[in-house]
Design a protein around this motif. Structure first.
Motif, PDB file in Angstrom:
ATOM      1  N   GLN A 244      72.037  15.356 -75.796  1.00 29.70           N
ATOM      2  CA  GLN A 244      70.956  14.409 -75.535  1.00 29.70           C
ATOM      3  C   GLN A 244      69.921  15.079 -74.635  1.00 29.70           C
ATOM      4  OE1 GLN A 244      72.024  11.192 -73.006  1.00 29.70           O
ATOM      5  NE2 GLN A 244      70.206  10.023 -73.461  1.00 29.70           N
ATOM      6  N   LEU A 245      68.648  14.818 -74.899  1.00 30.80           N
ATOM      7  CA  LEU A 245      67.571  15.337 -74.064  1.00 30.80           C
ATOM      8  C   LEU A 245      67.100  14.263 -73.101  1.00 30.80           C
ATOM      9  CD1 LEU A 245      65.417  17.195 -76.723  1.00 30.80           C
ATOM     10  CD2 LEU A 245      67.006  18.199 -75.085  1.00 30.80           C
ATOM     11  N   ILE A 246      66.927  14.647 -71.853  1.00 35.45           N
ATOM     12  CA  ILE A 246      66.394  13.746 -70.843  1.00 35.45           C
ATOM     13  C   ILE A 246      65.260  14.482 -70.146  1.00 35.45           C
ATOM     14  CG2 ILE A 246      66.850  12.457 -68.726  1.00 35.45           C
ATOM     15  CD1 ILE A 246      69.777  12.238 -69.630  1.00 35.45           C
ATOM     16  N   HIS A 247      64.049  13.938 -70.230  1.00 38.98           N
ATOM     17  CA  HIS A 247      62.888  14.522 -69.571  1.00 38.98           C
ATOM     18  C   HIS A 247      62.635  13.762 -68.279  1.00 38.98           C
ATOM     19  CE1 HIS A 247      61.714  16.835 -73.117  1.00 38.98           C
ATOM     20  NE2 HIS A 247      62.004  15.755 -73.831  1.00 38.98           N
ATOM     21  N   LEU A 248      62.505  14.510 -67.182  1.00 33.42           N
ATOM     22  CA  LEU A 248      62.166  13.909 -65.904  1.00 33.42           C
ATOM     23  C   LEU A 248      60.683  14.148 -65.665  1.00 33.42           C
ATOM     24  CD1 LEU A 248      65.233  15.125 -63.812  1.00 33.42           C
ATOM     25  CD2 LEU A 248      64.930  12.940 -64.986  1.00 33.42           C
ATOM     26  N   ASP A 249      59.887  13.114 -65.869  1.00 33.58           N
ATOM     27  CA  ASP A 249      58.442  13.212 -65.711  1.00 33.58           C
ATOM     28  C   ASP A 249      58.056  13.010 -64.254  1.00 33.58           C
ATOM     29  OD1 ASP A 249      58.115  13.612 -68.432  1.00 33.58           O
ATOM     30  OD2 ASP A 249      57.771  11.489 -68.853  1.00 33.58           O
ATOM     31  N   PRO A 250      56.921  13.571 -63.839  1.00 32.29           N
ATOM     32  CA  PRO A 250      56.481  13.361 -62.448  1.00 32.29           C
ATOM     33  C   PRO A 250      56.169  11.891 -62.210  1.00 32.29           C
ATOM     34  CG  PRO A 250      54.817  14.569 -63.698  1.00 32.29           C
ATOM     35  CD  PRO A 250      56.003  14.406 -64.587  1.00 32.29           C
ATOM     36  N   PRO A 251      56.321  11.441 -60.961  1.00 31.76           N
ATOM     37  CA  PRO A 251      56.028  10.041 -60.663  1.00 31.76           C
ATOM     38  C   PRO A 251      54.563   9.696 -60.922  1.00 31.76           C
ATOM     39  CG  PRO A 251      57.072  11.130 -58.781  1.00 31.76           C
ATOM     40  CD  PRO A 251      56.772  12.173 -59.793  1.00 31.76           C
ATOM     41  N   MET A 252      54.323   8.433 -61.208  1.00 33.73           N
ATOM     42  CA  MET A 252      52.962   7.943 -61.362  1.00 33.73           C
ATOM     43  C   MET A 252      52.256   8.062 -60.005  1.00 33.73           C
ATOM     44  SD  MET A 252      51.740   4.070 -62.344  1.00 33.73           S
ATOM     45  CE  MET A 252      52.287   4.117 -64.036  1.00 33.73           C
ATOM     46  N   ASP A 253      51.024   8.552 -60.013  1.00 29.30           N
ATOM     47  CA  ASP A 253      50.269   8.613 -58.758  1.00 29.30           C
ATOM     48  C   ASP A 253      49.339   7.404 -58.659  1.00 29.30           C
ATOM     49  OD1 ASP A 253      47.968   9.177 -60.282  1.00 29.30           O
ATOM     50  OD2 ASP A 253      48.180  11.330 -59.990  1.00 29.30           O
ATOM     51  N   GLU A 254      48.761   7.234 -57.493  1.00 31.00           N
ATOM     52  CA  GLU A 254      47.929   6.049 -57.260  1.00 31.00           C
ATOM     53  C   GLU A 254      46.696   6.017 -58.153  1.00 31.00           C
ATOM     54  OE1 GLU A 254      47.190   4.889 -53.236  1.00 31.00           O
ATOM     55  OE2 GLU A 254      49.153   5.593 -52.594  1.00 31.00           O
ATOM     56  N   GLU A 255      46.120   7.171 -58.467  1.00 26.93           N
ATOM     57  CA  GLU A 255      44.951   7.210 -59.341  1.00 26.93           C
ATOM     58  C   GLU A 255      45.297   6.682 -60.734  1.00 26.93           C
ATOM     59  OE1 GLU A 255      41.328   7.445 -60.927  1.00 26.93           O
ATOM     60  OE2 GLU A 255      41.816   7.664 -58.804  1.00 26.93           O
ATOM     61  N   GLU A 256      46.439   7.093 -61.275  1.00 26.47           N
ATOM     62  CA  GLU A 256      46.871   6.587 -62.583  1.00 26.47           C
ATOM     63  C   GLU A 256      47.126   5.081 -62.520  1.00 26.47           C
ATOM     64  OE1 GLU A 256      50.274   7.445 -65.996  1.00 26.47           O
ATOM     65  OE2 GLU A 256      50.460   8.406 -64.049  1.00 26.47           O
ATOM     66  N   PHE A 257      47.742   4.627 -61.445  1.00 24.49           N
ATOM     67  CA  PHE A 257      48.011   3.206 -61.260  1.00 24.49           C
ATOM     68  C   PHE A 257      46.704   2.404 -61.251  1.00 24.49           C
ATOM     69  CE2 PHE A 257      48.919  -0.376 -58.249  1.00 24.49           C
ATOM     70  CZ  PHE A 257      49.818  -1.051 -59.046  1.00 24.49           C
ATOM     71  N   ARG A 258      45.697   2.882 -60.495  1.00 23.79           N
ATOM     72  CA  ARG A 258      44.402   2.199 -60.454  1.00 23.79           C
ATOM     73  C   ARG A 258      43.730   2.198 -61.823  1.00 23.79           C
ATOM     74  NH1 ARG A 258      44.132   4.709 -55.393  1.00 23.79           N
ATOM     75  NH2 ARG A 258      42.988   6.476 -56.239  1.00 23.79           N
ATOM     76  N   SER A 259      43.834   3.322 -62.527  1.00 25.13           N
ATOM     77  CA  SER A 259      43.225   3.430 -63.855  1.00 25.13           C
ATOM     78  C   SER A 259      43.847   2.434 -64.835  1.00 25.13           C
ATOM     79  CB  SER A 259      43.376   4.857 -64.376  1.00 25.13           C
ATOM     80  OG  SER A 259      42.905   4.958 -65.685  1.00 25.13           O
ATOM     81  N   ILE A 260      45.151   2.329 -64.825  1.00 27.44           N
ATOM     82  CA  ILE A 260      45.847   1.380 -65.702  1.00 27.44           C
ATOM     83  C   ILE A 260      45.446  -0.045 -65.367  1.00 27.44           C
ATOM     84  CG2 ILE A 260      48.119   0.390 -66.241  1.00 27.44           C
ATOM     85  CD1 ILE A 260      49.208   3.288 -65.985  1.00 27.44           C
ATOM     86  N   ASN A 261      45.411  -0.365 -64.069  1.00 28.90           N
ATOM     87  CA  ASN A 261      45.030  -1.723 -63.665  1.00 28.90           C
ATOM     88  C   ASN A 261      43.587  -2.027 -64.031  1.00 28.90           C
ATOM     89  OD1 ASN A 261      47.349  -3.019 -62.578  1.00 28.90           O
ATOM     90  ND2 ASN A 261      47.288  -1.524 -60.932  1.00 28.90           N
ATOM     91  N   TYR A 262      42.708  -1.046 -63.931  1.00 26.47           N
ATOM     92  CA  TYR A 262      41.323  -1.242 -64.342  1.00 26.47           C
ATOM     93  C   TYR A 262      41.258  -1.579 -65.833  1.00 26.47           C
ATOM     94  CZ  TYR A 262      36.522  -0.288 -65.610  1.00 26.47           C
ATOM     95  OH  TYR A 262      35.257  -0.399 -66.118  1.00 26.47           O
ATOM     96  N   GLU A 263      41.994  -0.817 -66.652  1.00 25.42           N
ATOM     97  CA  GLU A 263      42.025  -1.077 -68.094  1.00 25.42           C
ATOM     98  C   GLU A 263      42.582  -2.463 -68.398  1.00 25.42           C
ATOM     99  OE1 GLU A 263      40.801   0.757 -70.612  1.00 25.42           O
ATOM    100  OE2 GLU A 263      40.035   2.173 -69.119  1.00 25.42           O
ATOM    101  N   LEU A 264      43.611  -2.869 -67.702  1.00 22.00           N
ATOM    102  CA  LEU A 264      44.189  -4.190 -67.915  1.00 22.00           C
ATOM    103  C   LEU A 264      43.208  -5.298 -67.555  1.00 22.00           C
ATOM    104  CD1 LEU A 264      47.830  -3.649 -66.607  1.00 22.00           C
ATOM    105  CD2 LEU A 264      47.098  -3.952 -68.987  1.00 22.00           C
ATOM    106  N   ARG A 265      42.444  -5.099 -66.490  1.00 25.73           N
ATOM    107  CA  ARG A 265      41.452  -6.115 -66.105  1.00 25.73           C
ATOM    108  C   ARG A 265      40.376  -6.278 -67.167  1.00 25.73           C
ATOM    109  NH1 ARG A 265      41.428  -3.372 -61.073  1.00 25.73           N
ATOM    110  NH2 ARG A 265      43.108  -4.204 -59.843  1.00 25.73           N
ATOM    111  N   THR A 266      40.041  -5.223 -67.884  1.00 28.20           N
ATOM    112  CA  THR A 266      39.016  -5.342 -68.921  1.00 28.20           C
ATOM    113  C   THR A 266      39.485  -6.228 -70.065  1.00 28.20           C
ATOM    114  OG1 THR A 266      39.702  -3.340 -70.104  1.00 28.20           O
ATOM    115  CG2 THR A 266      38.026  -3.068 -68.389  1.00 28.20           C
ATOM    116  N   PHE A 267      40.788  -6.314 -70.273  1.00 29.22           N
ATOM    117  CA  PHE A 267      41.318  -7.193 -71.326  1.00 29.22           C
ATOM    118  C   PHE A 267      41.198  -8.656 -70.954  1.00 29.22           C
ATOM    119  CE2 PHE A 267      44.048  -3.414 -72.377  1.00 29.22           C
ATOM    120  CZ  PHE A 267      43.426  -3.146 -73.582  1.00 29.22           C
ATOM    121  N   THR A 268      41.221  -8.965 -69.668  1.00 28.10           N
ATOM    122  CA  THR A 268      41.192 -10.363 -69.236  1.00 28.10           C
ATOM    123  C   THR A 268      39.780 -10.891 -69.057  1.00 28.10           C
ATOM    124  OG1 THR A 268      41.354  -9.753 -66.901  1.00 28.10           O
ATOM    125  CG2 THR A 268      43.425 -10.151 -68.087  1.00 28.10           C
ATOM    126  N   ASN A 269      38.792 -10.018 -69.088  1.00 19.37           N
ATOM    127  CA  ASN A 269      37.409 -10.464 -68.900  1.00 19.37           C
ATOM    128  C   ASN A 269      36.703 -10.640 -70.222  1.00 19.37           C
ATOM    129  OD1 ASN A 269      37.664 -10.470 -66.158  1.00 19.37           O
ATOM    130  ND2 ASN A 269      37.087  -8.332 -65.976  1.00 19.37           N
TER     131      ASN A 269
END
Length: 106
Positions: A81-106
């Motif tokens: 089995q392959l298991i990839h350990l990806d780097p943790p999400m950083d705050e910039e990515e978190f803000r970017s995702i939340n920005y994109e999500l807000r555009t769906f609600t407006n």
């Protein structure tokens, strides 16, 4: 999950898939562990620890099969089995995702 539901997994187990393991921000701004099956888009489990996230993988797999059907499952593979350990999400990515999500609600 009932025993009948477990049998309906068509012989598939979480160990049959490639896992992507990553720490991500939760909805409160804290961190949690996410495990995603690389071969099954959207099949994911979350938990405060890797152990917690692993516990939800069978349920996630069952729900994915219910949503998309057994015919969409890839062939079982032999070998390790392959298991990839990806780097943790950083705050910039978190803000970017939340920005994109807000555009769906407006």
């Amino acid at each position: 999950m009932t025993e009948k539901e477990r049998r309906s997994l068509a012989g598939y187990k979480p160990e049959h898939f490639t896992w992507r393991v990553r720490k991500v921000f939760d909805w409160r701004g804290g961190m949690e562990v996410m495990i995603e099956f690389e071969e099954l888009h959207g099949c994911v489990s979350y938990g405060e620890t890797v152990r917690d996230a692993k516990m939800g993988l069978t349920d996630s797999l069952y729900m994915w099969i219910r949503m998309y059907g057994e015919s969409q499952l890839p062939d079982l593979r032999d070998g390790a089995q392959l298991i990839h350990l990806d780097p943790p999400m950083d705050e910039e990515e978190f803000r970017s995702i939340n920005y994109e999500l807000r555009t769906f609600t407006n």
